[in-house]
Design an enzyme around this catalytic site. Structure first.
Site, short mmCIF file in Angstrom:
data_model
loop_
_atom_site.label_atom_id
_atom_site.label_comp_id
_atom_site.label_asym_id
_atom_site.label_seq_id
_atom_site.Cartn_x
_atom_site.Cartn_y
_atom_site.Cartn_z
N LEU A 155 58.00 17.61 101.05
CA LEU A 155 56.67 18.19 101.14
C LEU A 155 55.72 17.23 100.44
O LEU A 155 56.09 16.60 99.44
CB LEU A 155 56.59 19.56 100.47
CG LEU A 155 57.34 20.73 101.14
CD1 LEU A 155 57.18 21.99 100.29
CD2 LEU A 155 56.84 20.97 102.54
N ASP A 156 54.49 17.13 100.94
CA ASP A 156 53.49 16.29 100.28
C ASP A 156 53.29 16.75 98.83
O ASP A 156 53.48 17.93 98.51
CB ASP A 156 52.15 16.38 101.01
CG ASP A 156 52.19 15.77 102.40
OD1 ASP A 156 53.11 14.97 102.68
OD2 ASP A 156 51.31 16.10 103.21
N ARG A 157 52.85 15.84 98.00
CA ARG A 157 52.65 16.14 96.58
C ARG A 157 51.81 17.39 96.38
O ARG A 157 52.13 18.25 95.54
CB ARG A 157 51.96 14.96 95.89
CG ARG A 157 51.81 15.13 94.39
CD ARG A 157 50.84 14.13 93.79
NE ARG A 157 49.45 14.47 94.10
CZ ARG A 157 48.40 13.83 93.59
NH1 ARG A 157 48.58 12.81 92.77
NH2 ARG A 157 47.17 14.19 93.90
N ARG A 196 47.68 18.41 108.04
CA ARG A 196 46.41 18.01 107.46
C ARG A 196 45.54 17.27 108.47
O ARG A 196 44.34 17.53 108.59
CB ARG A 196 46.68 17.15 106.22
CG ARG A 196 47.50 17.89 105.17
CD ARG A 196 48.14 16.97 104.14
NE ARG A 196 47.17 16.45 103.18
CZ ARG A 196 47.51 15.73 102.11
NH1 ARG A 196 48.79 15.44 101.88
NH2 ARG A 196 46.58 15.29 101.28
#
Length: 215
Positions: free
Chosen positions: A61-63, A162
């Protein structure tokens, strides 16, 4: 992404653990794996290794995204889970708050994505060289300033949700990369991995893991 990395403190919530699987609720602001350099060494998998020495990465998962992440605890489990992700046998559900009134209220975003090389790590839509990327969405609540959306990525491209929301003209609120003008108005990026469905690598039985949306 901000210039300074200040990951959240505290224990990682464990959603499920057995001999093959480890499922956790990743906090927003914590890298999934180490970045380059000592300043980016603190990350989810490193913290988990203290209690689960055999933990193995399956996906990321993205930060700035929170929510459900699954890890293998054996080589077989890691391989089996990885094949499920690659073959699109998993079902992922995210919740996001996006800018503006998103219409129509249901739809599919079919826009190919590729790294925006001069501006990496940003990704961009590119119909010539991009890789296929599909996202189903459904608006669950809306007003004149924002919409709450349930997102189902059918592919797993980097920053897919996103960039797809940005391409619709409704970027995810608080996103420091794709909606930096909103980042100071929110405590975090408003994107959370709410649910993950997959097949257990040993039994083959379908299982579901959920992490309550914190916003």
């Amino acid at each position: 992404m901000s210039d300074t990395y200040d990951p959240p403190k505290g224990d990682i919530p464990i959603l499920h653990a057995d001999t093959d699987l480890l499922v956790v609720d990743k906090p927003a602001g914590l890298l999934s794996v180490p970045g380059k350099g000592e300043a980016l060494a603190d990350c989810l998998i490193t913290r988990l290794e203290a209690a689960f020495p055999t933990v193995r990465l399956v996906h990321r998962l993205d930060r700035d995204t929170s929510g459900v992440m699954v890890f293998g605890l054996t080589a077989h489990a890691q391989r089996h889970l990885g094949m499920q992700f690659e073959a699109r046998k998993t079902r992922k559900t995210y919740v996001a708050r996006v800018a503006g009134r998103l219409e129509p209220k249901t739809g599919t975003v079919d826009l190919p994505l590729i790294v925006d090389w001069p501006n990496r790590p940003l990704q961009k839509v590119c119909h010539e060289t991009g890789k296929p990327a599909l996202t189903d969405y459904k608006v669950t609540k809306t007003n004149d300033t924002e919409s709450r959306v349930r997102l189902h990525p059918l592919t797993g491209r980097s920053h897919q949700l996103r960039v797809h929301m940005l391409a619709l003209g409704h970027p995810i609120l608080g996103d420091p990369l794709y909606a930096p003008e909103t980042a100071s108005q929110y405590p975090r990026m408003m994107l959370h991995a709410e649910e993950l469905r997959l097949h257990h690598p040993e039994s083959g039985i379908g299982v579901k893991f959920r992490a309550k949306t914190p916003f």
